[in-house]
Write an enzyme that holds these catalytic residues in place. Structure first.
Site, PDB file in Angstrom:
ATOM      1  N   LYS A 211      20.606  44.894 -10.663  1.00  0.00           N
ATOM      2  CA  LYS A 211      21.971  44.592 -10.138  1.00  0.00           C
ATOM      3  C   LYS A 211      21.983  45.061  -8.690  1.00  0.00           C
ATOM      4  O   LYS A 211      21.114  46.125  -8.364  1.00  0.00           O
ATOM      5  CB  LYS A 211      22.759  45.461 -11.090  1.00  0.00           C
ATOM      6  CG  LYS A 211      22.769  44.706 -12.487  1.00  0.00           C
ATOM      7  CD  LYS A 211      24.025  45.553 -13.340  1.00  0.00           C
ATOM      8  CE  LYS A 211      24.202  45.000 -14.599  1.00  0.00           C
ATOM      9  NZ  LYS A 211      24.849  43.852 -14.901  1.00  0.00           N
TER      10      LYS A 211
ATOM     11  N   ARG B 243      22.148  39.660 -25.159  1.00  0.00           N
ATOM     12  CA  ARG B 243      21.927  38.642 -25.912  1.00  0.00           C
ATOM     13  C   ARG B 243      20.680  38.913 -26.876  1.00  0.00           C
ATOM     14  O   ARG B 243      20.307  38.340 -27.873  1.00  0.00           O
ATOM     15  CB  ARG B 243      21.988  37.445 -25.125  1.00  0.00           C
ATOM     16  CG  ARG B 243      21.182  36.984 -24.294  1.00  0.00           C
ATOM     17  CD  ARG B 243      21.392  35.884 -23.601  1.00  0.00           C
ATOM     18  NE  ARG B 243      22.493  36.299 -22.580  1.00  0.00           N
ATOM     19  CZ  ARG B 243      23.001  35.502 -21.564  1.00  0.00           C
ATOM     20  NH1 ARG B 243      22.936  34.180 -21.775  1.00  0.00           N
ATOM     21  NH2 ARG B 243      24.224  35.901 -20.841  1.00  0.00           N
TER      22      ARG B 243
HETATM   23  N1  BES Z   1      26.317  44.135 -18.925  1.00  0.00           N
HETATM   24  C1  BES Z   1      26.405  42.995 -18.289  1.00  0.00           C
HETATM   25  C2  BES Z   1      27.764  42.335 -18.354  1.00  0.00           C
HETATM   26  C3  BES Z   1      28.861  42.894 -17.688  1.00  0.00           C
HETATM   27  C4  BES Z   1      29.207  43.043 -16.527  1.00  0.00           C
HETATM   28  C5  BES Z   1      29.636  43.848 -18.453  1.00  0.00           C
HETATM   29  C6  BES Z   1      30.294  43.372 -16.082  1.00  0.00           C
HETATM   30  C7  BES Z   1      30.498  44.496 -17.913  1.00  0.00           C
HETATM   31  C8  BES Z   1      30.972  44.350 -16.693  1.00  0.00           C
HETATM   32  C9  BES Z   1      25.454  42.116 -18.858  1.00  0.00           C
HETATM   33  O1  BES Z   1      24.214  42.431 -19.579  1.00  0.00           O
HETATM   34  C10 BES Z   1      25.110  41.062 -17.697  1.00  0.00           C
HETATM   35  O2  BES Z   1      24.445  41.684 -16.801  1.00  0.00           O
HETATM   36  N2  BES Z   1      25.320  39.802 -17.921  1.00  0.00           N
HETATM   37  C11 BES Z   1      24.643  38.809 -16.872  1.00  0.00           C
HETATM   38  C12 BES Z   1      24.175  37.636 -17.476  1.00  0.00           C
HETATM   39  C13 BES Z   1      23.634  36.547 -16.420  1.00  0.00           C
HETATM   40  C14 BES Z   1      22.433  37.083 -15.857  1.00  0.00           C
HETATM   41  C15 BES Z   1      23.211  35.374 -17.420  1.00  0.00           C
HETATM   42  C16 BES Z   1      26.034  38.386 -16.024  1.00  0.00           C
HETATM   43  O3  BES Z   1      26.954  38.440 -16.712  1.00  0.00           O
HETATM   44  O4  BES Z   1      25.977  38.448 -14.836  1.00  0.00           O
HETATM   45 ZN    ZN Z   2      22.555  42.798 -18.169  1.00  0.00          ZN
END
Ligand code: BES
Ligand code: ZN
Ligand code: ZN
Length: 497
Positions: free
Chosen positions: A273, A348
């Site tokens: 991230k 997921r």
């Molecule tokens: N934990 C994150 C989602 C999230 C984002 C929770 C902001 C709380 C606040 C999750 O694991 C994630 O990173 N999801 C990605 C999925 C994508 C790579 C398909 C996302 O939402 O960008």
């Molecule tokens: Zn994630």
């Protein structure tokens, strides 16, 4: 945090020592009494000034507004605005504002006499929830607590409502405690509340809450074939845990499965991230598992008539030389293979193994809760969770619980037309869809493991956290989902099929 004097979560099973009492007469020992009022300024008690005087002082009774009126004799008065829409939710909000209006008082007295249109037990529960959650602060890692803890909530009600309100107030306190515990868990740093620590905490909570606990460690997960959870854990120096907790009442009327995402810290893995403030919020990526653990801790106290089994998939998501690589294929518990094309779509993956375990136990329905997609936050913001599912009955039961608790949700469609976006060139499925409909694609992925079991999926990426202090939502982790799922479980009826 290395000193053992600091625990990331309170060691007493995260209970807070608050007592509630209900009376039909204004308590003589109270220093301050709070009255919720509408914009109309319809005050039944004499506070030394009328609506005009109050307006002159800037108080119009709007939602979130309050004014303190010192009195010559008797407790000082705080008026709390309800706005024009008087509802149990508005009264819960007002209780939070009132409790914060006197931040150094250890007790707060709230009058709801005259609000006879509402169910008195429901109203009393909401007032206690508002006061307790409004005064919530996370103090575990400070040398000295910064805020003064609320210890007593007194409700003043109509004479005829005392019994109902007493029962409601006690229930509200249980629900508030679950939500506060859920906040503690999510506010705890990822380096302190690791999966093994979470597992141990779950074990001790299970013991005091009358639950059966099985904590699967890494070796167990290997022999169980939980390759999706292990794949997310691959980059970490800390072991994963699959926490399974069972609550069994005397003659259960149904069996509910609750599945929680427990990413103790989500760095994104090799799909790292970016370094923005949201990255630090990823210690809260276990909010789903935390909400469920909190709910499990109060099921017996709430006398819930259905059996509930929790499956909490816990690990951090870290990049390293041993991390899962983009393009790697994981073999999940159900045997389905997953091509990992973004290691940040890890929620997921861990949920797939947990849902498979729930299905093997033949539960009547599955509800999963997860901080799953940034897309849910973008679509609905921080006040509303997304809900998707395959069964209208379960979705309705979730919506009823959301309404009751004011932990609001909005349904998104589980639109099968997007399913081809998850087709993999080399495996059964891949873990990312296209560039849009991210929350729907994530839910479609989960639905592959759910099969025909009635199921609802709560994506709480938005409401897991509040950037501002608003009514019962304090800044930081909100505990969203704990009260919702406790109400849901308490009222759960297995769908007929
Ligand atoms: N934990 C994150 C989602 C999230 C984002 C929770 C902001 C709380 C606040 C999750 O694991 C994630 O990173 N999801 C990605 C999925 C994508 C790579 C398909 C996302 O939402 O960008
Ligand atoms: Zn994630
Ligand atoms: Zn995540």
């Amino acid at each position: 945090m290395t000193s053992s004097a600091f625990n990331p979560v309170p060691s007493d099973g995260v209970t807070r020592a608050v007592t509630v009492s209900v009376t039909a007469h204004a308590p003589t020992d109270a220093t301050l009494l709070a009255y919720p009022v509408t914009t109309a300024g319809d005050l039944s008690t004499d506070v030394g000034t009328g609506p005009d005087g109050l307006e002159r002082l800037g108080f119009k009774g709007g939602a979130g507004q309050h004014i303190i009126l010192p009195q010559q004799s008797g407790p000082d008065v705080v008026l709390v605005g309800l706005g024009d829409d008087v509802s149990v939710a508005a009264l819960r909000d007002a209780a939070a504002v009132a409790a914060r209006a006197v931040p150094t008082d250890t007790g707060v007295a709230l009058s709801v006499a005259g609000f006879s249109d509402f169910d008195q037990a429901e109203l009393a529960a909401a007032m206690v929830e508002g006061a307790v959650l409004g005064r919530y602060t996370y103090e575990e890692l400070r040398s000295e607590a910064k805020a003064i803890a609320l210890q007593r909530v007194t409700l003043v009600v109509d004479e005829s409502a005392v019994a109902a309100a007493q029962a409601g107030a006690e229930r509200g306190l249980i629900l508030a405690r679950a939500a506060a515990m859920s906040r503690d868990l999510a506010n705890a740093p990822g380096g302190s509340l690791t999966a093994p620590v979470f597992g141990e905490l779950a074990r001790s909570i299970a013991e005091s809450a009358g639950l059966e606990a099985t904590i699967h460690d890494k070796a167990a997960l290997e022999s169980m074939g939980c390759g999706a959870l292990l794949g997310v854990n691959a980059g970490s120096t800390t072991e994963p845990r699959m926490v399974v907790l069972k609550y069994t009442p005397n003659t259960p009327t149904a069996h509910l499965g609750l599945v929680g995402k427990g990413i103790m810290y989500d760095s994104g893995g090799l799909s790292l991230k970016p370094s923005d403030p949201m990255h630090a919020a990823m210690k809260m990526d276990m909010s789903g598992a935390g909400a469920i653990l909190s709910v499990m801790s109060v099921l017996r106290e709430l006398d819930v008539p259905v059996a509930v089994t929790a499956y909490l998939a816990c690990t951090d998501n870290m990049p390293s030389g041993s991390a899962t690589k983009l393009g790697d294929v994981l073999v999940s518990r159900s045997g389905r293979t997953i091509e990992v094309l973004n290691t940040d779509a890890e929620g997921r993956l861990v949920l797939a193994d947990a849902i498979a375990l729930a299905n093997e136990d033949n539960v009547d329905a599955i509800v999963d809760i997860a901080t799953l997609t940034g897309a849910a936050l973008m679509a609905l913001g921080p006040l509303t969770g997304a809900v998707l599912g395959n069964d209208d009955d379960i979705l309705t039961q979730v919506e009823v619980a959301a309404e009751l608790t004011d932990e609001r949700v909005w349904q998104l469609p589980l639109d099968e037309r997007y399913r081809p976006w998850l087709d993999s060139d080399i495996a059964d499925i891949k873990n990312i869809g296209g560039s849009s409909a991210g929350s729907i694609a994530a839910a479609l992925f989960l639905s592959e493991w759910v099969g025909d079991t009635p199921w609802a999926h709560l994506d709480i990426a938005g409401p897991m956290r509040s950037e501002t202090l608003e009514a019962w939502r304090t800044k930081g982790a909100t505990g969203f989902g704990a009260r919702l799922l406790a109400e849901f479980a308490a009222n759960f009826v297995a769908p007929e099929n």
